[in-house]
Design an enzyme around this catalytic site. Structure first.
Site, PDB file in Angstrom:
ATOM      1  N   SER A  63       0.811  -1.217   0.000  1.00  0.00           N
ATOM      2  CA  SER A  63       0.000   0.000   0.000  1.00  0.00           C
ATOM      3  C   SER A  63       0.848   1.273   0.000  1.00  0.00           C
ATOM      4  CB  SER A  63      -0.929   0.007   1.209  1.00  0.00           C
ATOM      5  OG  SER A  63      -0.165  -0.110   2.386  1.00  0.00           O
ATOM      6  N   ASP A 239      -2.685   7.136  10.295  1.00  0.00           N
ATOM      7  CA  ASP A 239      -2.808   5.799  10.877  1.00  0.00           C
ATOM      8  C   ASP A 239      -1.478   5.232  11.389  1.00  0.00           C
ATOM      9  OD1 ASP A 239      -1.532   5.402   8.526  1.00  0.00           O
ATOM     10  OD2 ASP A 239      -3.068   4.142   7.605  1.00  0.00           O
ATOM     11  N   HIS A 242       0.777   5.029   6.987  1.00  0.00           N
ATOM     12  CA  HIS A 242       0.841   5.694   5.682  1.00  0.00           C
ATOM     13  C   HIS A 242       1.268   7.147   5.836  1.00  0.00           C
ATOM     14  CE1 HIS A 242      -1.907   2.230   4.982  1.00  0.00           C
ATOM     15  NE2 HIS A 242      -1.073   2.114   3.959  1.00  0.00           N
TER      16      HIS A 242
END
Ligand SMILES: *[C@@H]1O[C@H](CO)[C@@H](O)[C@H](O)[C@H]1NC(C)=O
Ligand SMILES: *[C@@H]1O[C@H](CO)[C@@H](O)[C@H](O)[C@H]1NC(C)=O
Ligand SMILES: *[C@@H]1O[C@H](CO)[C@@H](O)[C@H](O)[C@H]1NC(C)=O
Ligand SMILES: *[C@@H]1O[C@H](CO)[C@@H](O)[C@H](O)[C@H]1NC(C)=O
Length: 545
Positions: A63, A239, A242
């Site tokens: 991600s 978070d 990220h």
């Protein structure tokens, strides 16, 4: 002469700025990233498309690689929305420039990722031009941070390493090291992703992918700079895993510089740029100045010999003053040669600073101290000059020029860009001299003109040896210590400006004769000479495009 000893003793720092761009740097202020030793260019949409035309770029990983992918695509198309399915591949294609950027979801270094890379090594049509890969946090997460997973990761990386290495022979392959996390902010199901684990995984990846085999450096490049950027900004993460948008943009821009600087060669992007080839005019000037230096040396040796023969008699009469009287008469030719000799050395220094990528350059960043220290310093130097040489040095002019220069750079940046863009190094200086020479007829008048000429000289000098890359950056002689760097480069700046004003004075006395008719003749010669130079350079420009 003092000046020249400094010039010769300067350390020569010529390293691969691409490596620095990928691995080091610091924040200037809040948001501006400064790579160690070189300047980063901020790519606009049109430039990005221009550089990436017909290219295929693949991002492969987890991600965080997806985030980098989004930021990269937004340089090409700011309207692109981050709404692709989270755990799937995301394609992007720009029709106008036929740029293809793909994100391939492979959060683990496992058989699937290996298969994908293997296909590229076998099929040269499908092979992307640039590959950006990286993964680890997912493995840490699904194996609950176990040590077996780490040893599996090592094995899996070892099995894809030869494939990446093979791809790297013809494409650009970057392995993105894992950014740190902000452990306090991590949700319960990510608590096992600790910075300790991330460091261990990074170490494994570096030791396998960055190992030199058979004396040759590995071709896969480590993209470790995002780790440094993340260290400073991960606290602002939502978070804990990220990165905030601005640091992703910085990483994407670094990637853009790595890919495009060698193609587009922007003036203010000195990272990753090869040295520009010498132009014909630069070669001619080098020859001319070398000849002058040789000529001057011959004169000097003859002079020394003559002096030695005279020595006994001066010693007998034990007169220091007498000695001076004997050594003072010098022919105009000698002064001329000496002036050209000095000018040549200064030009060589300009060239080294400005074009040759020998010294490092950094983006300008304004702080109050970086503005006031040079001013105070120049004041002090000015006093020093006044006392030691009893010469008029227009100190106040320096300050006015400094202030003017700062205004000029900030307000008229765009104007100056067009005005001084290009290879004007040597004949820009010459032109100024010719304008000045043609506007002053005899020596008294020249002396009156002197202060304003100094201003022009300072103005030109600063472009080369204080600022860099046509005013877009600052020259770095002493890396890692901006304050000391300002001190040293300002000192050299003042010395050079001083020398140049002396040289012009000497030259003017020789070149500009007293009577009008011969003056006109000489001016015509000079004008013809510069016309010749201009024609030469324009021919060269055309042949280059
Ligand atoms: C590799 O990892 C991905 C994501 O965890 C998974 O979907 C895929 O099935 C794995 N492939 C293999 C061959 O294990
Ligand atoms: C390593 O690769 C194997 C085979 O595809 C896969 O099952 C395993 O999950 C991978 N392990 C890690 C830690 O990536
Ligand atoms: C994950 O590991 C931690 C300690 O390493 C342990 O306390 C926890 O119970 C493990 N969780 C699972 C689901 O195995
Ligand atoms: C990779 O290796 C080179 C020398 O072989 C070294 O200078 C560089 O720091 C290494 N990169 C990383 C991220 O450790």
């Amino acid at each position: 002469m003092f000046l020249f000893t400094i010039l010769l003793c300067l350390p020569v720092i010529g390293n691969d700025s691409c490596e620095y761009l990928l691995s080091s740097g610091r924040f200037l202020g809040e948001k501006v990233w400064q790579p160690h030793s070189c300047m980063m260019h901020k790519y606009k949409i049109s430039e990005a498309k221009n550089c990436l035309v017909d290219k295929h770029i693949a991002f492969i990983g987890d991600s965080r690689i997806r985030q980098l992918f989004y930021s990269f695509v937004k340089i090409i198309n700011p309207q692109f929305k981050e709404e692709g399915n989270k755990h799937e591949n995301i394609p992007f294609e720009d029709e106008t420039a036929s740029v293809k950027v793909d994100f391939l979801w492979h959060p683990e270094v496992n058989g699937s990722m290996k298969q994908c890379i293997k296909v590229w090594t076998e099929d040269s049509v499908a092979k992307p031009h640039v590959i950006v890969a990286g993964a680890a946090t997912w493995s840490i997460k699904i194996h609950n941070g176990s040590n077996e997973a780490l040893s599996q990761y090592k094995m899996n990386i070892t099995s894809i390493a030869p494939l990446l290495e093979k791809l790297a022979k013809t494409s650009d392959v970057y392995w993105v090291l894992q950014d740190p996390v902000y452990e306090d902010l991590l949700s319960e199901n990510r608590k096992m992703i600790t910075n300790e684990k991330i460091d261990a995984y990074n170490e494994a990846a570096v030791s396998i992918l960055n190992s030199s085999t058979r004396n040759s450096k590995s071709n896969v490049k480590m993209f470790s700079v995002s780790k440094l950027i993340a260290q400073e900004t991960i606290m602002e993460s939502l978070d804990g895993l990220h990165l905030p948008e601005s640091s992703r943009e910085t990483s994407a821009m670094i990637l853009m510089n790595v890919c495009c600087n060698k193609i587009l060669k922007p003036v203010d992007g000195s990272c990753c740029q090869p040295r520009p080839p010498l132009t014909l005019i630069q070669k001619l000037a080098a020859c001319f100045f070398t000849l002058s230096i040789v000529g001057y040396l011959i004169f000097y040796i003859i002079h020394c010999n003559a002096h030695r023969k005279n020595k006994p008699c001066t010693d007998l009469e034990s007169g220091e003053e007498k000695k001076n009287i004997i050594s003072t008469p010098v022919s105009p030719l000698e002064i001329l040669l000496q002036s050209f000799c000095k000018l040549g050395l200064i030009m060589a220094y300009f060239y080294m600073c400005d074009r040759a990528n020998l010294f490092m350059k950094e983006n300008k960043f304004y702080t109050h101290s970086s503005f006031f220290i040079p001013i105070i310093y120049i004041l002090v130097l000015g006093v020093f000059y006044n006392e030691n040489t009893k010469e008029f040095l227009p100190v106040y002019m320096h300050i006015r020029v400094l202030v003017a220069a700062y205004l000029f750079q900030t307000g008229y940046g765009h104007f100056s860009y067009f005005w001084i863009k290009g290879d004007f190094g040597i004949h820009r200086v010459c032109q100024t001299y010719s304008i000045w020479a043609s506007s002053c007829k005899n020596k008294a008048e020249c002396n009156e003109l002197h202060p304003s000429v100094s201003v022009i000289q300072l103005f030109i000098c600063q472009y080369h040896i204080w600022l860099a890359a046509d005013t877009r950056g600052v020259l770095v002689l002493i890396p890692g210590n901006p304050m000391l760097n300002i001190m040293v480069s300002t000192f050299i700046f003042v010395c050079v400006a001083h020398e140049i004003s002396q040289i012009t004075n000497d030259l003017a006395q020789i070149i500009i004769p007293k009577d009008n008719s011969s003056l006109l003749k000489r001016l015509a010669c000079i004008a013809a000479f510069f016309c010749g130079l201009l024609i030469l350079s324009s021919i060269q420009d055309k042949s280059r495009h």
